[in-house]
Design a protein around this motif. Structure first.
Motif, PDB file in Angstrom:
ATOM      1  N   VAL A 191      12.399  -2.633  -0.288  1.00  0.00           N
ATOM      2  CA  VAL A 191      12.246  -2.591  -1.746  1.00  0.00           C
ATOM      3  C   VAL A 191      11.577  -1.297  -2.206  1.00  0.00           C
ATOM      4  CG1 VAL A 191       9.978  -3.676  -2.200  1.00  0.00           C
ATOM      5  CG2 VAL A 191      11.933  -4.216  -3.668  1.00  0.00           C
ATOM      6  N   VAL A 192      10.784  -0.666  -1.313  1.00  0.00           N
ATOM      7  CA  VAL A 192      10.157   0.614  -1.684  1.00  0.00           C
ATOM      8  C   VAL A 192      10.941   1.814  -1.163  1.00  0.00           C
ATOM      9  CG1 VAL A 192       7.859  -0.410  -1.819  1.00  0.00           C
ATOM     10  CG2 VAL A 192       8.596   0.656   0.342  1.00  0.00           C
ATOM     11  N   GLY A 193      12.060   1.550  -0.482  1.00  0.00           N
ATOM     12  CA  GLY A 193      12.922   2.645  -0.046  1.00  0.00           C
ATOM     13  C   GLY A 193      12.458   3.380   1.194  1.00  0.00           C
ATOM     14  N   TYR A 194      11.729   2.713   2.074  1.00  0.00           N
ATOM     15  CA  TYR A 194      11.256   3.356   3.306  1.00  0.00           C
ATOM     16  C   TYR A 194      12.377   3.387   4.340  1.00  0.00           C
ATOM     17  CZ  TYR A 194       8.575   4.054   7.613  1.00  0.00           C
ATOM     18  OH  TYR A 194       8.110   4.533   8.818  1.00  0.00           O
ATOM     19  N   ASN A 195      12.583   4.525   4.955  1.00  0.00           N
ATOM     20  CA  ASN A 195      13.695   4.683   5.901  1.00  0.00           C
ATOM     21  C   ASN A 195      13.255   4.906   7.348  1.00  0.00           C
ATOM     22  OD1 ASN A 195      15.813   4.501   3.947  1.00  0.00           O
ATOM     23  ND2 ASN A 195      15.246   6.567   3.250  1.00  0.00           N
ATOM     24  N   GLY A 196      11.948   4.828   7.610  1.00  0.00           N
ATOM     25  CA  GLY A 196      11.466   5.064   8.967  1.00  0.00           C
ATOM     26  C   GLY A 196      11.515   3.810   9.829  1.00  0.00           C
TER      27      GLY A 196
END
Length: 338
Positions: free
Chosen positions: A72-77
């Motif tokens: 939901v916060v767009g973290y891609n790690g």
């Protein structure tokens, strides 16, 4: 801290956890790989006992919250995979310890670990899983994450002790009950959600939003769990029906039925919670009194209030599949029967 009743808007049909499961499936594969790897030990009893519970099903909702929060916060790690595994280890360790404290016979539909392996081994493997959780936190390297999860672990322990001291205390208030479940259940939901914003380096506002979502969801989840103990069966719940009643736990259905009861009904509750009336007939009487005073309905209405608050907390995030899945998970938490 009593709650106003707020209607929960539902989509057509029953709310489902499926959107959350679909959203987090790829990440959960990675999390499960970490769990499987880190529960291993050169002492064969450790993976055998840990695996008895970990492989026994369960919703894995807490690590899913970390993964969904990252979406939901767009973290891609990938940092959140190990941290989600740490969250699940903390949860599993508390379950193992709880089953020893409660003397439980069933967990997730099969014999509890303490029944199969004994109390000493169950406690010690719980300690092992706590240790593995802290190893994973340290490996992540974030002092902020370590602070959030270590604090949650301490709060959970405080909540469990508070629940123990409230056991068989008929005068336990709704306010104290909500404080107990806010600690023993909601604290880990909140931490699991919040750390996703930390690894994504979000601002404090977004961190707090995920914390609020998880905390309110956790309270709703536990309220429904406590209702289910009186309106479901062992095959559905995965644990023995009436366990809370026999253990003298002052959950909200009992608190409300006692408050609304007649003088004779209160005498029954006083005897039952004190441990003098715990047989099957007493459980049926308790279930009857809870139904007479609509205590289960009221408990689920309070759960809807907290689920609505969880959904409201997501409003700062843009509309997305992740946000919708998290909202529906809150609706599912209230509507579920298991």
């Amino acid at each position: 801290m009593t709650a106003d009743v707020v209607p929960l808007k539902r989509p057509e049909g029953q709310p489902s956890l499926d959107p959350m499961l679909g959203l987090t499936a790829p990440g959960m594969n990675a999390v499960n790989a970490v769990i499987l790897d880190r529960m291993q030990s050169k002492i064969p009893l450790i993976p055998a006992l840990a695996g008895h519970l970990i492989s026994g099903g369960g919703k894995r909702l807490r690590p899913m919250l970390t993964l969904a929060g990252a979406e939901v916060v767009g973290y891609n790690g990938t940092r959140h995979h190990k941290l989600a595994a740490a969250v699940e280890f903390i949860h599993t360790a508390t379950l193992l310890h709880d089953d020893v404290v409660d003397g439980s016979d069933l967990r997730r539909g099969k014999a509890a670990a303490n029944i199969v392996f004994g109390n000493p081994a169950t406690v010690l493997v719980g300690d092992f899983l706590f240790s593995r959780a802290f190893e994973l936190m340290v490996e992540d390297g974030s002092l902020k994450v370590l602070k959030i999860l270590s604090n949650a672990s301490a709060v959970i322990a405080e909540g469990e002790v508070d629940q123990l001291t409230a056991q068989r205390q008929i005068e336990t208030s709704e306010e104290r009950y909500l404080s107990i479940i806010g600690a023993k259940t909601a604290a880990l939901f909140a931490a699991a959600s919040r750390i996703a914003a930390v690894v994504a380096e979000c601002d404090e506002r977004r961190e707090q939003a995920l914390d609020d979502y998880g905390r309110n969801l956790g309270i709703a989840f536990q309220l429904v769990d406590d209702a289910i103990d009186y309106d479901s069966d062992a095959s559905t719940m995965g644990k023995a029906r009436g366990d809370d009643f026999r253990e003298g736990k002052m959950t909200l259905p009992v608190i409300l039925a006692y408050a609304r009861g007649s003088e004779d009904e209160r005498k029954f509750w006083q005897a039952a919670i004190a441990g003098h009336r715990t047989d099957d007939a007493a459980l049926e009487e308790a279930t009857h009194l809870i139904a007479r005073h609509d205590a289960l309905l009221a408990t689920r209405e309070r759960a809807r209030h907290f689920a609505s608050r969880a959904i409201d907390a997501l409003s700062i995030f843009p509309d997305s599949a992740a946000r919708r899945a998290m909202a529906e998970a809150a609706e599912f938490a209230v509507a579920r029967g298991y």
